[in-house]
Design a protein around this motif. Structure first.
Motif, mmCIF file in Angstrom:
data_model
loop_
_atom_site.group_PDB
_atom_site.id
_atom_site.type_symbol
_atom_site.label_atom_id
_atom_site.label_comp_id
_atom_site.label_asym_id
_atom_site.label_seq_id
_atom_site.Cartn_x
_atom_site.Cartn_y
_atom_site.Cartn_z
ATOM 1 N N LEU A 113 0.773 -1.173 0.080
ATOM 2 C CA LEU A 113 -0.145 -0.099 0.076
ATOM 3 C C LEU A 113 0.954 1.372 0.014
ATOM 4 C CD1 LEU A 113 -2.932 -1.194 2.514
ATOM 5 C CD2 LEU A 113 -2.912 -1.076 0.004
ATOM 6 N N GLN A 114 2.022 1.150 0.483
ATOM 7 C CA GLN A 114 2.938 2.251 0.731
ATOM 8 C C GLN A 114 3.443 2.601 -0.860
ATOM 9 O OE1 GLN A 114 5.177 1.091 4.080
ATOM 10 N NE2 GLN A 114 4.189 2.876 5.239
ATOM 11 N N ILE A 115 3.667 1.629 -1.745
ATOM 12 C CA ILE A 115 3.974 1.707 -3.009
ATOM 13 C C ILE A 115 3.169 3.017 -3.448
ATOM 14 C CG2 ILE A 115 4.394 0.869 -5.101
ATOM 15 C CD1 ILE A 115 5.331 -1.329 -3.752
ATOM 16 N N LEU A 116 1.663 2.669 -3.258
ATOM 17 C CA LEU A 116 0.799 3.357 -3.773
ATOM 18 C C LEU A 116 0.835 4.934 -3.324
ATOM 19 C CD1 LEU A 116 -2.307 1.355 -4.285
ATOM 20 C CD2 LEU A 116 -0.950 2.163 -6.097
ATOM 21 N N ASP A 117 1.005 5.028 -2.055
ATOM 22 C CA ASP A 117 0.782 6.315 -1.410
ATOM 23 C C ASP A 117 1.851 6.587 -0.084
ATOM 24 O OD1 ASP A 117 0.167 8.869 -0.217
ATOM 25 O OD2 ASP A 117 -1.742 8.647 -0.555
ATOM 26 N N VAL A 118 3.050 6.831 -0.521
ATOM 27 C CA VAL A 118 4.018 6.975 0.884
ATOM 28 C C VAL A 118 3.559 7.855 1.927
ATOM 29 C CG1 VAL A 118 5.938 6.335 -0.747
ATOM 30 C CG2 VAL A 118 5.345 8.714 -0.422
ATOM 31 N N ASN A 119 2.743 8.527 1.748
ATOM 32 C CA ASN A 119 2.080 9.771 2.561
ATOM 33 C C ASN A 119 1.143 9.195 3.775
ATOM 34 O OD1 ASN A 119 3.493 11.870 1.332
ATOM 35 N ND2 ASN A 119 1.821 11.768 -0.293
ATOM 36 N N ILE A 120 0.734 8.145 3.818
ATOM 37 C CA ILE A 120 0.034 7.395 4.771
ATOM 38 C C ILE A 120 0.991 6.561 5.527
ATOM 39 C CG2 ILE A 120 -2.043 6.130 5.233
ATOM 40 C CD1 ILE A 120 -3.045 6.637 2.301
ATOM 41 N N PRO A 121 1.013 6.969 6.871
ATOM 42 C CA PRO A 121 1.873 6.090 7.865
ATOM 43 C C PRO A 121 1.351 4.742 8.059
ATOM 44 C CG PRO A 121 1.061 8.351 8.798
ATOM 45 C CD PRO A 121 0.245 8.110 7.469
ATOM 46 N N ALA A 122 2.317 3.929 8.116
ATOM 47 C CA ALA A 122 1.865 2.430 8.575
ATOM 48 C C ALA A 122 0.975 2.370 9.462
ATOM 49 C CB ALA A 122 3.141 1.671 8.664
#
Length: 143
Positions: free
Chosen positions: A19-28
């Motif tokens: 999911l972080q590949i799609l949007d790095v701005n959303i924290p884990a």
């Protein structure tokens, strides 16, 4: 060559890097909270595996809407960059469609980001047609 199976809820941590590949701005931590709530609401996540390595994910929802009927919705389909252009996505979509049919779905629909031209080309090649715009309005400042 590739296998597909559901990722159990207790393995949510495996989904987050994709999911972080799609949007790095959303924290884990935010992604984990949201995934837990999604699992509470009929969400499933299928994984694509090469041997024992997770190489792709797709969320899945089975829904009924008046304009399309019972359908399956692939959600955030992501193939690891090392495995793109190797037909993993094609095989995953075939698996998703078969799962949908086995569960009484008569159609499939999805959202694709407007800036994701590679994704748009892929979904068109899978027989999907653009039928609508997806709008959003944030009601607070958190993504």
């Amino acid at each position: 060559m590739y296998t597909f199976k559901f990722i159990p809820r207790e393995n949510i941590a495996q989904i987050i890097p994709f999911l972080q590949i799609l949007d790095v701005n959303i924290p884990a931590e935010t992604l984990e909270q949201r995934l837990n709530e999604m699992f509470d609401n009929n969400y499933k996540c299928v994984g694509a595996y090469h041997e024992d390595r997770l190489i792709g994910v797709s969320g899945l929802w089975i829904l009924t809407k008046y304009y399309i009927g019972r359908h399956i919705e692939p959600d955030n389909v992501i193939i690891h960059p090392d495995y793109r252009s190797r037909n993993v996505g094609d095989q995953m979509v075939d698996w998703i469609h078969a799962y949908g049919k086995a569960n009484g779905c008569v159609a499939s629909e999805l959202n694709c980001y407007t800036g994701n031209t590679r994704g748009q080309k892929f979904w068109s090649s899978q027989g999907y047609e653009i039928k609508a715009f997806h709008y959003r309005k944030m009601l607070d400042n958190e993504l």
